[in-house]
Design a protein around this motif. Structure first.
Motif, PDB file in Angstrom:
ATOM      1  N   MET A 130      -8.751 -47.963 100.909  1.00 31.84           N
ATOM      2  CA  MET A 130      -8.092 -47.233 101.992  1.00 31.84           C
ATOM      3  C   MET A 130      -7.358 -46.029 101.429  1.00 31.84           C
ATOM      4  N   LYS A 131      -7.666 -44.839 101.949  1.00 26.61           N
ATOM      5  CA  LYS A 131      -6.995 -43.625 101.528  1.00 26.61           C
ATOM      6  C   LYS A 131      -6.001 -43.191 102.600  1.00 26.61           C
ATOM      7  N   ILE A 132      -4.833 -42.755 102.157  1.00 21.24           N
ATOM      8  CA  ILE A 132      -3.748 -42.402 103.056  1.00 21.24           C
ATOM      9  C   ILE A 132      -3.527 -40.893 103.009  1.00 21.24           C
ATOM     10  N   ALA A 133      -3.494 -40.257 104.182  1.00 17.25           N
ATOM     11  CA  ALA A 133      -3.208 -38.831 104.277  1.00 17.25           C
ATOM     12  C   ALA A 133      -1.993 -38.627 105.160  1.00 17.25           C
ATOM     13  N   LEU A 134      -1.013 -37.890 104.670  1.00 15.61           N
ATOM     14  CA  LEU A 134       0.161 -37.513 105.445  1.00 15.61           C
ATOM     15  C   LEU A 134      -0.037 -36.084 105.926  1.00 15.61           C
ATOM     16  N   VAL A 135       0.069 -35.883 107.235  1.00 17.01           N
ATOM     17  CA  VAL A 135      -0.130 -34.561 107.830  1.00 17.01           C
ATOM     18  C   VAL A 135       1.147 -34.168 108.551  1.00 17.01           C
ATOM     19  N   THR A 136       1.656 -32.972 108.286  1.00 17.75           N
ATOM     20  CA  THR A 136       2.860 -32.503 108.979  1.00 17.75           C
ATOM     21  C   THR A 136       2.478 -31.631 110.169  1.00 17.75           C
ATOM     22  N   GLY A 137       3.362 -31.609 111.173  1.00 15.53           N
ATOM     23  CA  GLY A 137       3.165 -30.741 112.329  1.00 15.53           C
ATOM     24  C   GLY A 137       1.977 -31.135 113.187  1.00 15.53           C
ATOM     25  N   THR A 138       1.930 -32.414 113.610  1.00 21.19           N
ATOM     26  CA  THR A 138       0.746 -32.925 114.296  1.00 21.19           C
ATOM     27  C   THR A 138       0.895 -33.045 115.807  1.00 21.19           C
ATOM     28  N   SER A 139       1.955 -32.504 116.389  1.00 20.08           N
ATOM     29  CA  SER A 139       2.135 -32.665 117.829  1.00 20.08           C
ATOM     30  C   SER A 139       1.142 -31.833 118.636  1.00 20.08           C
ATOM     31  N   THR A 140       0.675 -30.721 118.075  1.00 17.25           N
ATOM     32  CA  THR A 140      -0.254 -29.833 118.782  1.00 17.25           C
ATOM     33  C   THR A 140      -1.177 -29.154 117.781  1.00 17.25           C
ATOM     34  N   GLY A 141      -2.155 -28.444 118.305  1.00 19.79           N
ATOM     35  CA  GLY A 141      -2.929 -27.475 117.541  1.00 19.79           C
ATOM     36  C   GLY A 141      -3.658 -27.982 116.316  1.00 19.79           C
ATOM     37  N   ILE A 142      -3.573 -27.207 115.251  1.00 22.23           N
ATOM     38  CA  ILE A 142      -4.316 -27.501 114.028  1.00 22.23           C
ATOM     39  C   ILE A 142      -3.919 -28.851 113.462  1.00 22.23           C
ATOM     40  N   GLY A 200      -6.930 -17.132 110.800  1.00 21.41           N
ATOM     41  CA  GLY A 200      -6.520 -15.942 111.528  1.00 21.41           C
ATOM     42  C   GLY A 200      -5.936 -16.379 112.860  1.00 21.41           C
ATOM     43  N   ALA A 201      -6.285 -15.691 113.933  1.00 23.99           N
ATOM     44  CA  ALA A 201      -5.803 -16.083 115.256  1.00 23.99           C
ATOM     45  C   ALA A 201      -6.450 -17.404 115.667  1.00 23.99           C
ATOM     46  N   VAL A 202      -5.612 -18.363 116.055  1.00 23.76           N
ATOM     47  CA  VAL A 202      -6.089 -19.679 116.480  1.00 23.76           C
ATOM     48  C   VAL A 202      -5.517 -19.971 117.857  1.00 23.76           C
ATOM     49  N   ALA A 203      -6.346 -20.472 118.750  1.00 25.35           N
ATOM     50  CA  ALA A 203      -5.934 -20.738 120.133  1.00 25.35           C
ATOM     51  C   ALA A 203      -5.123 -22.031 120.190  1.00 25.35           C
ATOM     52  N   THR A 204      -3.845 -21.934 119.917  1.00 25.49           N
ATOM     53  CA  THR A 204      -2.939 -23.074 119.942  1.00 25.49           C
ATOM     54  C   THR A 204      -1.675 -22.656 120.679  1.00 25.49           C
ATOM     55  N   GLU A 205      -0.655 -23.504 120.624  1.00 28.38           N
ATOM     56  CA  GLU A 205       0.637 -23.169 121.211  1.00 28.38           C
ATOM     57  C   GLU A 205       1.468 -22.280 120.288  1.00 28.38           C
ATOM     58  N   PHE A 206       0.868 -21.788 119.204  1.00 32.01           N
ATOM     59  CA  PHE A 206       1.595 -20.995 118.227  1.00 32.01           C
ATOM     60  C   PHE A 206       2.241 -19.765 118.872  1.00 32.01           C
ATOM     61  N   VAL A 207       1.467 -19.060 119.719  1.00 29.08           N
ATOM     62  CA  VAL A 207       2.002 -17.844 120.348  1.00 29.08           C
ATOM     63  C   VAL A 207       3.155 -18.199 121.272  1.00 29.08           C
ATOM     64  N   ALA A 208       2.990 -19.292 122.038  1.00 26.77           N
ATOM     65  CA  ALA A 208       4.081 -19.726 122.912  1.00 26.77           C
ATOM     66  C   ALA A 208       5.315 -20.068 122.100  1.00 26.77           C
ATOM     67  N   ASN A 209       5.108 -20.664 120.932  1.00 27.34           N
ATOM     68  CA  ASN A 209       6.239 -21.016 120.084  1.00 27.34           C
ATOM     69  C   ASN A 209       6.919 -19.780 119.513  1.00 27.34           C
ATOM     70  N   ASN A 214       0.082 -29.988 104.373  1.00 29.04           N
ATOM     71  CA  ASN A 214       1.224 -29.229 104.886  1.00 29.04           C
ATOM     72  C   ASN A 214       0.740 -28.307 105.990  1.00 29.04           C
ATOM     73  N   ASN A 215       1.079 -28.649 107.218  1.00 31.30           N
ATOM     74  CA  ASN A 215       0.655 -27.821 108.347  1.00 31.30           C
ATOM     75  C   ASN A 215       1.832 -27.291 109.153  1.00 31.30           C
ATOM     76  N   ALA A 216       2.951 -27.983 109.137  1.00 32.06           N
ATOM     77  CA  ALA A 216       4.091 -27.585 109.972  1.00 32.06           C
ATOM     78  C   ALA A 216       4.551 -26.174 109.635  1.00 32.06           C
ATOM     79  N   GLY A 217       4.885 -25.410 110.658  1.00 31.78           N
ATOM     80  CA  GLY A 217       5.384 -24.056 110.462  1.00 31.78           C
ATOM     81  C   GLY A 217       5.736 -23.448 111.804  1.00 31.78           C
ATOM     82  N   LEU A 239      -1.452 -36.642 120.902  1.00 29.43           N
ATOM     83  CA  LEU A 239      -2.099 -37.211 119.724  1.00 29.43           C
ATOM     84  C   LEU A 239      -2.458 -38.673 119.956  1.00 29.43           C
ATOM     85  N   ARG A 240      -1.549 -39.430 120.540  1.00 29.32           N
ATOM     86  CA  ARG A 240      -1.821 -40.854 120.788  1.00 29.32           C
ATOM     87  C   ARG A 240      -2.975 -41.035 121.775  1.00 29.32           C
ATOM     88  N   GLU A 241      -3.158 -40.111 122.695  1.00 30.87           N
ATOM     89  CA  GLU A 241      -4.302 -40.175 123.601  1.00 30.87           C
ATOM     90  C   GLU A 241      -5.614 -40.047 122.829  1.00 30.87           C
TER      91      GLU A 241
END
Length: 275
Positions: free
Chosen positions: A1-13, A176-185, A80-83, A41-43
């Motif tokens: 079993m391999k474990i990956a920790l991902v930050t900033g997972t509520s939306t987008g990338i 580059g430009a990614v269609a996420t909530e980034f612009v709203a943020n 590391n994705n959170a930002g 994410l849970r959905e």
């Protein structure tokens, strides 16, 4: 079993990366500052391990990583994705505004990486960081944001040969430009309309910049497409240092980077460490 920790997972990338990493066979620890936003994410991943992690809070970082190791006994990948985005220019904002951007986008990456590295060394794992084309090419009214992303890229490029000698693969992903909530943020981070209204002599150029940016995001890459590149690095037998997330991103960074995948720099600096 391999474990990956991902930050900033509520939306987008981050969300899409968590889903694809699970599909690739990893057990994902999906982290976010506010776990109340874990519904989408849970959905997609019922039963996913969601944990609170604020990358700007050293205690939060330490507690999260320690809890992961206590439960799973290992950590094979950190993504590391959170930002957070930021629009402005120095005459129209404070130095503290710039420090805040650096805290989230650079020092947050540093803190999580430092906590994870002993465990990545133990597993001979991988360290992946989502940066930006703005970590390669400085862009108008993104001074603080690009400075932070430049810092991340320089830090990771310098760290890669060091920890690479100890078995940890380091990669950066440049969207580059990614269609996420980034612009709203970004808009939540600063009242853009008020910024323009108070821009004084900068008003014509910031207006032109915002018009151009709106057009670029109208043809943005999807978050899933970007996450596919992240997970390609995660699952590669020999991941390279630098990945652009699209042909457009490769062309844009290629204006500055003749060494588009980072291999020439990595070969050079790794050679400095040969025994």
């Amino acid at each position: 079993m391999k474990i990956a920790l991902v930050t900033g997972t509520s939306t987008g990338i981050g969300l899409e990366t968590a889903v694809l990493a699970e599909q690739a066979g990893y057990t994902v620890v999906a982290t976010m500052r506010d776990t109340g936003k874990a519904g989408p994410l849970r959905e997609r991943l019922p039963g996913v391990d969601v944990r609170q992690l604020d990358v700007t809070d050293p205690d939060s970082v330490a507690d999260c990583v320690e809890a992961v190791i206590a439960e799973y006994g290992r950590l094979d990948a950190l993504i590391n994705n959170a930002g957070a985005g930021h629009v402005g220019t120095i005459e129209l904002e404070s130095v503290d505004d710039v420090r805040d951007v650096m805290e989230v986008n650079f020092f947050g990456v540093v803190q999580v990486t430092k906590a994870a590295l002993p465990h990545l060394r133990a597993s001979q794992g991988c360290l992946i960081t989502v940066t930006s084309v703005g970590g390669v090419v400085g862009q108008p009214f993104n001074e603080a944001y690009c400075a932070a992303k430049f810092a991340v890229e320089g830090w990771m490029e310098s760290l890669a040969p060091v920890v690479g000698r100890l078995g940890v693969a380091v990669s950066v992903i440049e969207p580059g430009a990614v269609a996420t909530e980034f612009v709203a943020n970004v808009r939540a981070d600063r009242d853009i309309e008020a910024l323009v209204a108070g821009a004084g002599v900068y008003r014509p150029v910031i207006g032109a910049y915002l018009d151009r940016t709106a057009k670029s995001f109208s043809a943005a890459q999807s978050a899933r497409e970007c996450a596919e590149v992240v997970v390609a690095a995660l699952t590669a037998d020999a991941p390279r240092f630098r990945y652009q997330s699209s042909e457009w991103a490769a062309g844009f960074t290629g204006v500055k980077l003749a060494d588009a995948d980072g291999s020439a720099v990595q070969d050079l600096t790794t050679s400095w460490l040969a025994e």
